[in-house]
Write an enzyme that holds these catalytic residues in place. Structure first.
Site, PDB file in Angstrom:
ATOM      1  N   LYS A  50       7.197  -0.526   6.514  1.00 47.43           N
ATOM      2  CA  LYS A  50       6.680   0.799   6.195  1.00 47.43           C
ATOM      3  C   LYS A  50       7.872   1.734   6.064  1.00 47.43           C
ATOM      4  CE  LYS A  50       3.206   4.036   7.932  1.00 47.43           C
ATOM      5  NZ  LYS A  50       2.113   4.150   8.892  1.00 47.43           N
TER       6      LYS A  50
ATOM      7  N   ASP B 158      -6.377   4.702  13.918  1.00 50.55           N
ATOM      8  CA  ASP B 158      -6.967   4.257  12.643  1.00 50.55           C
ATOM      9  C   ASP B 158      -7.484   2.843  12.755  1.00 50.55           C
ATOM     10  OD1 ASP B 158      -7.818   4.472  10.052  1.00 50.55           O
ATOM     11  OD2 ASP B 158      -5.818   4.247   9.155  1.00 50.55           O
TER      12      ASP B 158
ATOM     13  N   GLY C   1       0.848  -1.201   0.000  1.00 52.33           N
ATOM     14  CA  GLY C   1       0.000   0.000   0.000  1.00 52.33           C
ATOM     15  C   GLY C   1       0.867   1.227   0.000  1.00 52.33           C
TER      16      GLY C   1
END
Lengths: 726, 287
Positions: free
Chosen positions: A44, A138, A23
Site C-alpha cells: 500500500k 473496515d 486497488g
C-alpha cells in the site's frame, strides 16, 4: 480483478517489484509486488501529498508499529514498511485466495457451521488487532480473504482517513456502508466495538448472502444502520441470538471480540476445511494456485515468442486474473493457470451457449443455401487399435461409433455422418502419417484422437495445417513440445489440472507429509502429474518429499526405503505400470501404512498383475468414469446391446465427445467449414454424461474443470469409489 | 541442520504452459547433423551403445579422472561460441576438485567432488554491458560420470532440487526464483538429439544487476556425460535473447562430445575449435 500498472506507477517500491494494481483509493494505491526473496506482497503506497498532511506520518508510524504487534494466524502479517519515505508504504503478506465477498457471490451463503467457524477465527484475528491497540475500522467481506487453511483479515486500521472527513462527501466515508457501526455512521470515533458490529454484519452476510441492513443508496443505508433492526431472516437460531448482540446499537452492549471467539468455540479443529462448502474450497485452490503460478514467468515466456521484448522501461505484461477483493463479476470466476509448472485447478463455470451461425460458407466456397450435394460428412477417429494402448483406443472407437450410429438412426437427421477410423498403432511415425491422410480428406470435418500423448503430439501439426479440429479424449499433456496448435481441444482434464483433487483427498484422508516419487520412465505424463501433485500438496499446506527416479535407475526399492525412512503418512507414485508396481511391492515390504496414490496413466491391468497383493489399497484419481456408474447407465446398456459387451474405461468419454461434435454440426444449420466447427466447439459449453465440456479462454485447448473419479484397488480389482471432489 | 545431498547443479526450468519451450528445438539440428550410427561395422567392437543418440563404444569412454578431464577440455565451449562480444569472466574456470551442491536450505555451496563423478568443469563467460543492456552472465558445465545411470541420476536430482527449492540462493547476493522445468527424454516432444533434455526457466535477481531478470539453464545428457549452459539475465535481455545465445554453444558441445565418443572416432581428442561462431566440426547442424 487486478489491473495493469499505469505508466505513472513506479516499477519498484521498497525492494518490491510491482506487478499489478490491486486497488486504489483517495489516499493511494495498493499494488501486488514481489520482494527480492520471491515472496508476494500487497504494497500500500500513500500519495505524497496525502502523506504530508499534518500528523499523518506520525500516526502512520504508530499504526505500523501496532500492526507489527498483531499476532494471529488469521490476520495478515506486516512484512515491511517505510513511514518516512516520500511516498510512505506498507507491505503485508499477499494472500492469493478469493475474498469472502467473491466466494459468497460465486458459491452462495455459507452453511451454519461455516459461519460459526468463520466468525470464531475472525474474532480471534480482531482480538489480536485490538490487543495491539488498533481498531480495524473496515471489517467487510472484501477484507477477508480465504486461504487454504482459513480466513485472513486484511487491511486493518492503518492509514485510514480520520473520522472528521467522514460522511461529508461521497467517497469519503471511512469504512463501508452496510458494515459500518451506527457510531461510525454518525461520524463518531470508531472503537473495537465498532469492529464487532461490522463482524456481525459480515457474518450475517455470509449466512444469508445479504448484508443485514441492505444495499442501495448510501444515506438510506446509513439511516437503517442507525435506526432499523437488522435483517437476519434465514439465520439459524443459535447464531441469530449471538449476532443480535453483536449488532446492538449501543457499543457497550456488544461483546468484545475475545468473547465472540469464546461464544463460537466448539470442539472441532480450526484447520479443518470441512466448514467451507466444496465449491468455495475449489475456488480457494484455484485462486491460490493461480497466483502461486508466478504469473510473470508465464507471461514472459509466452511473450518471448511474440516479441523481442525491448527494454523500454515498461513493466512486463502482467496477467489480469490475479484476484483482488472485489466481488466477482458474472461469468467464470477464475482462469485456469499452471500450478507452478503448469497444472491449474480450473473452476468449472458455465460459459455461454453455442453460437448459432447466421451465415456460413463451406470452405470450398460452395454456397450453403444450395440444394444438398452428395458430399460426405466424415468424422475421423485416429486411435491406437492394435498397439500398446489398444484397450483405450478400441474403447474410444466404440464409444464414437455408437454415437454416430445412434445419430444416423434418427429419422429426422439432417445429414448422414460417416466414421473414418485410422489405426496409428501407438507409433509416432504412423501417427503423423495417419494425421496427414485424414487431414487431406476434404470431407473430414473433425478428428477425435490420438489415444496416446506421443502420437497426439506427432499428429498435431498435420491437422492444424489443414484447420481440422482435433479433439483428444485421453491425451492430456499440458504442452506438446513447442507446438502451438490453433484447432486443437483436449476434452479431458490435463495431467497438470487433475492432481488438485487428489491432493485435497489426501488431505481429507489425514495425510500431512506426503512422499511423491516420479519415475522418468513414465515420460511427460508421469512428470506432469507428479510434479503438479507435489506442488498442489504444498499449496494446501501438506509438506512433501519429492523424489525423481531416472529411467536408467534399476533399483527403485532403495529409493522407496529412503523415502519411507522420513516417515511420510502418504505416498504418491507416477511412472509406468511395471515400475509403479515395483514401487508398490517395495512399499509393501516397509511399515508404511498410509494412503497411496498412483498416477492414472499407470493404472491399468498390468499394474495389478505386476504388483499382486501389493496393489491392494492403492488409489487412482482418474478422469474417466466407471462404466457401471449411474450417469452412464443408459450408455452402458446401449453399448452392451450394440457390441455384446459392457463398455471399457474411456468409452463413455469418447461417446460424449462424439455427441458434442455431432451437436455442433447440427447447430451449424448447414455444413460448417472446419474453422467454423472448431469455433463452435471451442466457444461452446456441452453437457455430456460424464462431465460438462467447456474450454479455457486463455489456453484455448485446455478443458475447464477437473472432474475426477476415484478408484481403490480391492481384491485385485479397481473398485469405483465415486466422484472425487475434495 | 542443513543437509547436503549429492545434489546436482540446477537444471533450467521450462514452464510447461503452452508454448514455453521456445528455442528448445534449437538442438534439433544435432539429430540430423550428427553422424548416423555406424552400424556397418557390426562386430568390430564389443558392447552396445549406452545411448540412442550416437553409437558409442563403451570401451572408449573415460574411466579415469584424467581421461574425463581431457574429454571435458575438448568439449566445453570457448567464449566465442556464445557469440560476438562474449569474453571470459574472472575466475574463468571452477576448481576441478569441487562442485556445487544445493542444501536443504536452498543455498548452493561448493563441496568436494563425489567419487562417482570422474570430472567436472564450469566455465564462466560474460557479454559485458553496453548501451541499454546490462551484462549477461553465462556459464557452461560439462560433467563426466562413471556410468550413464549415474549421469541420469544427476538429471533426476536437478528436477528434485527444482521442486524442493523453487527459489535458490546462488551466492550471498544472487537468487533465482520461480523455477520451472519440463524434462524430455530421448524421443519425447521432438527430442532427438540427447538422451535427456532439461530446460529450466526462472527469474534471476542479483545485487549488481537487480532484477528479476530472465534466467535459463539448459542441460542435456548423452551417455555418461551431462552438458549444461546457463544465462543470468540483466536489463535489456529478454528470455528469447537468452535462448538465442545459448543455442550455439550448447549445440557445439553436444556435437564435439558425440564426435569424441563416437564408435568410429579416429582420435581420442577432437581439434581445438578456434573460429568464432558455431563450431565447424558440426556436420551441417547450423541453425
Amino acid at each position: 480483478m487486478t489491473e495493469k500498472l499505469t505508466p505513472t506507477d513506479p516499477a519498484r517500491v521498497g525492494g518490491h517489484r510491482l506487478l499489478a494494481r490491486l486497488g486504489a483509493g483517495g489516499m493511494g494505491v495498493v499494488y501486488l509486488g514481489r520482494a527480492e526473496s520471491g515472496e508476494l506482497a500487497a504494497v500500500k503506497v500513500i500519495l505524497p501529498e496525502y502523506a504530508d498532511r499534518t500528523e499523518f506520518r506520525t500516526r502512520f508510524r504508530r499504526e505500523v508499529a501496532a500492526a507489527r504487534r498483531v499476532d494471529s494466524p488469521w490476520a495478515v502479517p506486516v512484512i515491511g514498511a517505510d513511514p518516512d519515505a516520500p511516498a510512505p508504504w506498507l507491505a503485508t503478506a499477499f494472500v492469493p485466495g478469493p475474498s469472502l465477498a467473491e466466494a459468497v457471490a460465486a458459491c452462495g451463503p455459507l452453511p451454519p457451521r461455516g459461519v460459526r467457524v468463520l466468525g470464531r477465527l475472525l474474532a480471534r484475528a480482531l482480538t489480536a488487532v485490538h490487543d495491539a491497540g488498533l481498531v480495524h475500522r473496515d471489517v467487510k467481506p472484501g477484507n477477508v480473504l480465504l486461504a487454504a487453511d482459513g480466513p485472513r483479515l486484511i487491511d486493518f486500521g492503518i492509514a485510514r482517513a480520520t473520522e472528521e472527513t467522514a460522511l461529508t462527501s461521497a467517497g469519503m466515508i471511512v469504512g463501508t456502508p452496510g458494515f459500518l457501526a451506527p457510531e461510525q455512521a454518525r461520524a463518531r470515533p470508531a472503537s473495537p466495538a465498532s469492529d464487532v458490529f461490522a463482524l456481525g454484519c459480515l457474518l450475517s452476510y455470509a449466512a444469508t448472502g445479504r448484508p443485514p441492513f441492505g444495499t442501495g443508496a448510501v444515506d438510506a443505508l446509513l439511516y437503517r444502520t442507525v435506526h432499523d433492526e437488522p435483517d437476519l431472516a434465514g439465520v439459524t437460531d443459535d447464531t441469530r441470538a449471538f449476532l443480535e448482540r453483536c449488532l446492538a446499537k449501543d457499543p457497550a452492549a456488544r461483546p468484545p471480540a475475545r468473547e465472540v471467539a469464546e461464544i463460537l468455540a466448539d470442539d472441532t479443529s480450526d484447520e479443518d476445511l470441512d466448514w467451507l462448502p466444496d465449491a468455495v474450497v475449489r475456488l480457494v485452490a484455484e485462486r491460490s494456485a493461480a497466483t502461486l503460478a508466478l504469473p510473470d514467468i508465464e507471461a514472459t515466456a509466452l511473450d518471448a515468442r511474440a516479441d523481442g521484448r525491448p527494454s523500454d522501461g515498461q513493466p512486463p505484461d502482467v496477467p489480469s486474473d490475479v484476484p483482488a477483493d472485489a466481488p466477482a463479476a458474472s461469468g467464470p470466476v477464475g482462469r485456469r493457470r499452471f500450478l507452478l509448472l503448469g497444472g491449474a485447478a480450473a473452476l468449472l463455470a458455465a460459459g455461454g451457449g453455442a453460437a448459432l451461425w447466421a451465415t456460413r460458407r463451406d470452405d470450398d466456397g460452395t454456397p450453403s443455401a444450395a440444394p444438398p450435394r452428395a458430399r460426405r460428412w466424415v468424422l475421423g477417429v485416429q486411435a491406437d487399435l492394435t498397439g500398446p494402448r489398444k484397450a483405450l483406443g478400441q474403447a474410444q472407437e466404440r464409444g464414437v461409433r455408437l454415437a454416430v450410429e445412434q445419430f444416423n438412426s434418427r429419422a429426422d437427421k439432417p445429414f448422414t455422418l460417416t466414421l473414418r477410423t485410422v489405426d496409428d498403432r501407438g507409433d509416432e511415425t504412423r501417427a503423423a502419417e495417419a494425421a496427414r491422410t485424414l487431414a487431406a480428406d476434404r470431407d473430414v470435418l473433425a478428428v477425435i484422437g490420438s489415444t496416446g500423448d506421443g502420437t497426439t503430439g506427432a499428429s498435431l501439426d498435420s491437422y492444424d495445417e489443414q484447420l481440422v479440429p482435433q479433439l483428444t479424449v485421453s491425451s492430456a499433456q499440458s504442452a506438446y513440445g513447442t507446438a502451438q496448435p490453433r484447432h486443437f481441444l483436449q476434452t479431458v482434464p490435463g495431467y497438470t489440472n487433475l492432481p488438485v483433487t487428489a491432493a485435497f483427498s489426501l488431505r481429507a484422508q489425514g495425510a500431512r507429509r506426503v512422499a511423491v516419487l516420479i519415475d522418468r520412465a513414465g515420460a511427460v505424463p508421469a512428470w506432469e502429474f507428479g510434479r503438479t501433485m507435489f506442488q498442489n500438496l504444498g499449496v494446501i499446506g501438506i509438506a512433501g518429499e519429492p523424489r525423481v527416479v531416472p529411467r536408467l535407475a534399476e533399483n527403485l526399492a532403495a529409493t522407496v526405503a529412503e523415502m519411507v525412512a522420513h516417515r511420510p503418512d502418504g505416498f504418491v507414485c507416477t511412472g509406468t505400470p511395471a515400475r509403479v508396481a515395483a514401487v508398490a511391492r517395495a512399499l509393501a515390504r516397509t511399515d508404511f501404512d498410509g494412503p497411496r496414490v498412483l498416477g492414472h496413466p499407470a493404472a491399468g491391468p498390468e499394474f495389478l498383475t505386476a504388483a499382486g497383493a501389493a496393489a491392494e489399497g492403492w488409489q487412482v484419481f482418474a478422469p474417466y468414469i466407471a462404466p457401471s456408474a449411474a450417469p452412464v447407465r443408459a450408455f452402458a446398456t446401449a453399448h452392451r446391446k450394440r457390441y455384446g459387451a459392457p463398455p471399457a474405461y474411456w468409452a463413455a468419454e469418447a461417446y460424449d465427445v462424439a455427441r458434442m461434435v455431432i451437436t455442433r454440426l447440427v447447430e451449424a444449420g448447414g455444413r460448417p467449414s472446419r474453422q467454423q466447427l472448431y469455433d463452435l466447439l471451442a466457444k461452446g459449453t456441452y453437457k455430456g454424461l460424464v462431465r460438462t465440456y467447456a474450454f479455457d479462454e486463455e489456453h484455448r485447448w485446455w478443458l475447464k474443470g477437473y472432474e475426477t473419479f476415484r478408484y481403490e484397488v480391492k481384491g485385485g480389482r479397481y473398485s469405483y469409489a465415486g466422484k472425487a471432489d475434495a | 541442520m542443513v543437509v547436503f545431498r549429492e545434489a546436482v547443479r540446477l537444471g533450467c526450468a521450462v514452464a510447461v504452459c503452452g508454448s514455453v519451450l521456445v528455442g528448445c528445438t534449437s538442438g534439433g539440428g544435432g539429430s540430423s547433423g550428427s553422424s548416423p550410427a555406424k552400424k556397418a561395422a557390426a562386430g568390430t567392437t564389443a558392447g552396445p551403445s549406452p545411448t540412442a543418440v550416437v553409437d558409442i563404444d563403451p570401451a572408449g569412454l573415460p574411466t579415469t579422472s584424467g581421461q574425463a578431464a581431457a574429454l571435458i577440455r575438448d568439449v566445453i565451449a570457448e567464449p566465442a561460441a556464445f557469440g560476438p562480444g562474449a569474453v571470459r569472466r574472472t575466475p574463468y574456470e571452477s576448481d576441478p576438485r569441487r562442485w556445487p551442491v544445493l542444501g536443504d536450505d536452498c543455498v548452493w555451496q561448493q563441496r568436494a567432488l563425489p567419487k562417482n563423478v570422474l570430472a567436472t568443469l564450469t566455465r564462466s563467460y560474460e557479454i559485458p554491458a553496453s548501451g541499454s543492456k546490462g551484462p549477461l552472465r553465462l556459464s557452461a558445465v560439462v560433467t563426466v560420470h562413471r556410468t550413464p545411470e549415474q549421469a541420469d541420476w544427476e538429471n533426476a536430482e536437478v528436477l528434485e532440487e527444482m521442486m524442493r527449492c523453487p527459489a535458490q540462493r546462488l551466492r550471498s547476493d544472487e537468487v533465482i526464483t520461480s523455477l520451472n522445468n519440463a524434462p524430455n527424454s530421448f524421443g519425447e516432444s521432438g527430442n532427438g538429439y540427447a538422451d535427456d533434455v532439461l530446460t529450466e526457466l526462472g527469474a534471476y535477481t542479483g545485487a549488481e544487476v537487480g532484477g528479476p531478470h530472465p534466467y535459463l539453464w539448459e542441460q542435456t545428457r548423452i551417455g555418461p556425460v551431462t552438458l549444461a549452459v546457463s544465462a543470468k539475465g540483466a536489463e535489456g535481455w529478454s528470455r528469447a535473447d537468452l535462448f538465442d545465445r545459448l543455442r550455439e554453444p550448447h549445440s557445439g558441445m553436444r556435437t564435439r562430445l558425440k564426435s569424441a565418443i563416437d564408435r568410429d572416432a579416429p582420435e581420442p581428442e577432437a581439434p581445438e575449435p578456434d573460429a568464432p561462431g558455431p563450431d565447424g566440426s558440426a556436420k551441417g547442424d547450423r541453425r
